[in-house]
Write a protein that holds these residues in place. Structure first.
Motif, PDB file in Angstrom:
ATOM      1  N   ALA A   1       0.830  -1.208   0.000  1.00  9.03           N
ATOM      2  CA  ALA A   1       0.000   0.000   0.000  1.00  9.03           C
ATOM      3  C   ALA A   1       0.862   1.255   0.000  1.00  9.03           C
ATOM      4  O   ALA A   1       0.580   2.220  -0.726  1.00  9.03           O
ATOM      5  CB  ALA A   1      -0.933  -0.008   1.207  1.00  9.03           C
ATOM      6  N   ALA A   2       1.927   1.255   0.808  1.00  7.04           N
ATOM      7  CA  ALA A   2       2.801   2.431   0.862  1.00  7.04           C
ATOM      8  C   ALA A   2       3.540   2.619  -0.451  1.00  7.04           C
ATOM      9  O   ALA A   2       3.684   3.743  -0.948  1.00  7.04           O
ATOM     10  CB  ALA A   2       3.795   2.294   2.014  1.00  7.04           C
ATOM     11  N   MET A   3       4.017   1.519  -1.053  1.00  5.59           N
ATOM     12  CA  MET A   3       4.713   1.627  -2.329  1.00  5.59           C
ATOM     13  C   MET A   3       3.792   2.164  -3.422  1.00  5.59           C
ATOM     14  O   MET A   3       4.183   2.986  -4.250  1.00  5.59           O
ATOM     15  CB  MET A   3       5.287   0.268  -2.737  1.00  5.59           C
ATOM     16  N   GLN A   4       2.556   1.698  -3.436  1.00  3.27           N
ATOM     17  CA  GLN A   4       1.626   2.168  -4.456  1.00  3.27           C
ATOM     18  C   GLN A   4       1.284   3.636  -4.259  1.00  3.27           C
ATOM     19  O   GLN A   4       1.154   4.392  -5.225  1.00  3.27           O
ATOM     20  CB  GLN A   4       0.355   1.311  -4.433  1.00  3.27           C
ATOM     21  N   LYS A   5       1.198   4.065  -3.011  1.00  2.00           N
ATOM     22  CA  LYS A   5       0.870   5.466  -2.719  1.00  2.00           C
ATOM     23  C   LYS A   5       1.955   6.405  -3.229  1.00  2.00           C
ATOM     24  O   LYS A   5       1.654   7.485  -3.746  1.00  2.00           O
ATOM     25  CB  LYS A   5       0.667   5.640  -1.212  1.00  2.00           C
ATOM     26  N   GLN A   6       3.219   6.009  -3.071  1.00  2.00           N
ATOM     27  CA  GLN A   6       4.320   6.876  -3.508  1.00  2.00           C
ATOM     28  C   GLN A   6       4.887   6.430  -4.862  1.00  2.00           C
ATOM     29  O   GLN A   6       5.914   6.917  -5.310  1.00  2.00           O
ATOM     30  CB  GLN A   6       5.431   6.903  -2.470  1.00  2.00           C
ATOM     31  N   ASN A   7       4.211   5.470  -5.503  1.00  2.00           N
ATOM     32  CA  ASN A   7       4.564   4.973  -6.836  1.00  2.00           C
ATOM     33  C   ASN A   7       5.956   4.365  -6.871  1.00  2.00           C
ATOM     34  O   ASN A   7       6.743   4.621  -7.784  1.00  2.00           O
ATOM     35  CB  ASN A   7       4.438   6.078  -7.896  1.00  2.00           C
ATOM     36  N   GLY A   8       6.247   3.519  -5.887  1.00  2.00           N
ATOM     37  CA  GLY A   8       7.513   2.799  -5.891  1.00  2.00           C
ATOM     38  C   GLY A   8       8.112   2.652  -4.516  1.00  2.00           C
ATOM     39  O   GLY A   8       7.652   3.277  -3.560  1.00  2.00           O
ATOM     40  N   PRO A   9       9.131   1.810  -4.380  1.00  2.00           N
ATOM     41  CA  PRO A   9       9.808   1.659  -3.088  1.00  2.00           C
ATOM     42  C   PRO A   9      10.404   2.959  -2.580  1.00  2.00           C
ATOM     43  O   PRO A   9      10.618   3.130  -1.387  1.00  2.00           O
ATOM     44  CB  PRO A   9      10.905   0.632  -3.376  1.00  2.00           C
ATOM     45  N   ARG A  10      10.720   3.887  -3.490  1.00  5.46           N
ATOM     46  CA  ARG A  10      11.127   5.251  -3.161  1.00  5.46           C
ATOM     47  C   ARG A  10      10.413   6.179  -4.127  1.00  5.46           C
ATOM     48  O   ARG A  10      10.158   5.815  -5.288  1.00  5.46           O
ATOM     49  CB  ARG A  10      12.647   5.441  -3.301  1.00  5.46           C
ATOM     50  N   PRO A  11      10.075   7.393  -3.696  1.00  8.39           N
ATOM     51  CA  PRO A  11       9.468   8.343  -4.634  1.00  8.39           C
ATOM     52  C   PRO A  11      10.360   8.535  -5.859  1.00  8.39           C
ATOM     53  O   PRO A  11      11.588   8.505  -5.771  1.00  8.39           O
ATOM     54  CB  PRO A  11       9.378   9.630  -3.803  1.00  8.39           C
TER      55      PRO A  11
END
Length: 312
Positions: A236-246
């Protein structure tokens, strides 16, 4: 003093109270120490696989960007110190078997929820007598508030880590306060207020928040020190920021490939001789990912990478 939850080897399932104690310590300090997680039998295999990689060096290696080496500023010596994407490089398959360790996966699931993934992995080491310094840093841009969801590394120690061979130093609690720090105070040598050393034993595990300020001095003696780092995040966090890192957009199959890695790790661990007394982790693909479980002889991608960043 080093926060430590238990002094006995950990091979059992935990109750909720123990998970909460670990969580409290981790949330308070930004790290937690778990002694004796890896058995002597498993350590033997992990050491053999890691030594084969280290002694093989980086010259003419496949995926050469996975192999990190830098020149020491005082001696001019070119020192090998890190290997990325380690799962396919371990000839005995021990690194992916370690990923299936049920005690650690219970903690990961408790901290992140059912949609957790191992998003990156690396072998980091200090050569005997000339280990490279790792200057004070955080494992992400600590000023990027898009990284406020929890991301953490599980650090598996394959050797004793001491003051002599360049053990980790951390500034407890800095995972919470880094936005309040002047930027020129964060990444500067090894001189940082509140830093404490964390000597640990082979077989111990540390969890550390990627926002925690930490580093390690150059080793000027002592034996080889090896650590495996597995980074965990929620989907969920990765999808929110569109990847493992912004700014590192998700590749179409990255999440599914990483789910298959966890499936393979749980399966592979079931047949490991050092895991015969364990209760396997009951892994289920996260909601929305109705994927077939790969058979033991089915080829899967052991090196799923985004391709935008050498670390991910």
């Amino acid at each position: 003093m080093l926060p430590s939850l238990t002094e006995a080897p950990v091979t059992r399932e935990m109750g909720l109270s123990e998970l909460e104690n670990i969580t409290t310590s981790f949330n308070r300090d930004g790290f937690v120490h778990l002694p004796g997680v890896i058995s002597a039998q498993e350590l033997e295999v992990l050491r053999a696989d890691s030594l084969q990689i280290i002694e093989g060096g980086w010259d003419k290696a496949e995926d050469s960007s996975d192999y990190f080496h830098d020149v020491l500023p005082d001696s001019g010596e070119n020192v090998f110190h890190r290997v990325q994407y380690v799962f396919p490089k371990a000839q005995r398959g021990s690194f992916i078997t370690l990923l299936g360790q049920p005690f650690i996966l219970q903690i990961v699931q408790h901290l992140l929820g059912d949609d957790f993934l191992c998003a990156a992995e690396a072998l980091v080491f200090k050569m005997a007598g000339n280990g490279r310094e790792v200057t004070i840093h955080a494992d992400c841009d600590p000023y990027d508030e898009r990284l406020s969801p929890l991301i953490f590394n599980v650090d598996y120690y394959l050797d004793d880590s001491s003051l002599e061979n360049g053990c980790l130093w951390v500034a407890p609690g800095t995972h919470k306060m880094v936005h309040q720090l002047p930027k020129n105070e964060v990444f500067r040598g090894l001189n940082f207020k509140g830093m404490i050393p964390l000597p640990v034993k082979a077989g111990d595990v540390l969890l550390h928040n990627v926002r925690l300020i930490h580093g390690s001095p150059r080793s000027n003696g002592g034996a080889l020190r090896r650590t495996l780092y597995y980074e965990f995040q929620s989907i969920a966090a990765m999808q929110k920021q569109n990847g493992p890192r912004p700014a590192h957009p998700l590749r179409n199959n990255f999440i599914e490939d990483r789910i298959r890695l966890l499936m393979r790790a749980v399966d592979q661990r079931k047949s490991a001789p050092f895991a015969e007394d364990e209760t396997p982790f009951d892994y289920k693909p996260p909601a929305g990912y109705d994927m077939a479980w790969p058979s033991p002889d089915e080829a899967i991608d052991l090196r799923p990478a985004l391709g935008y960043n050498k670390y991910i």
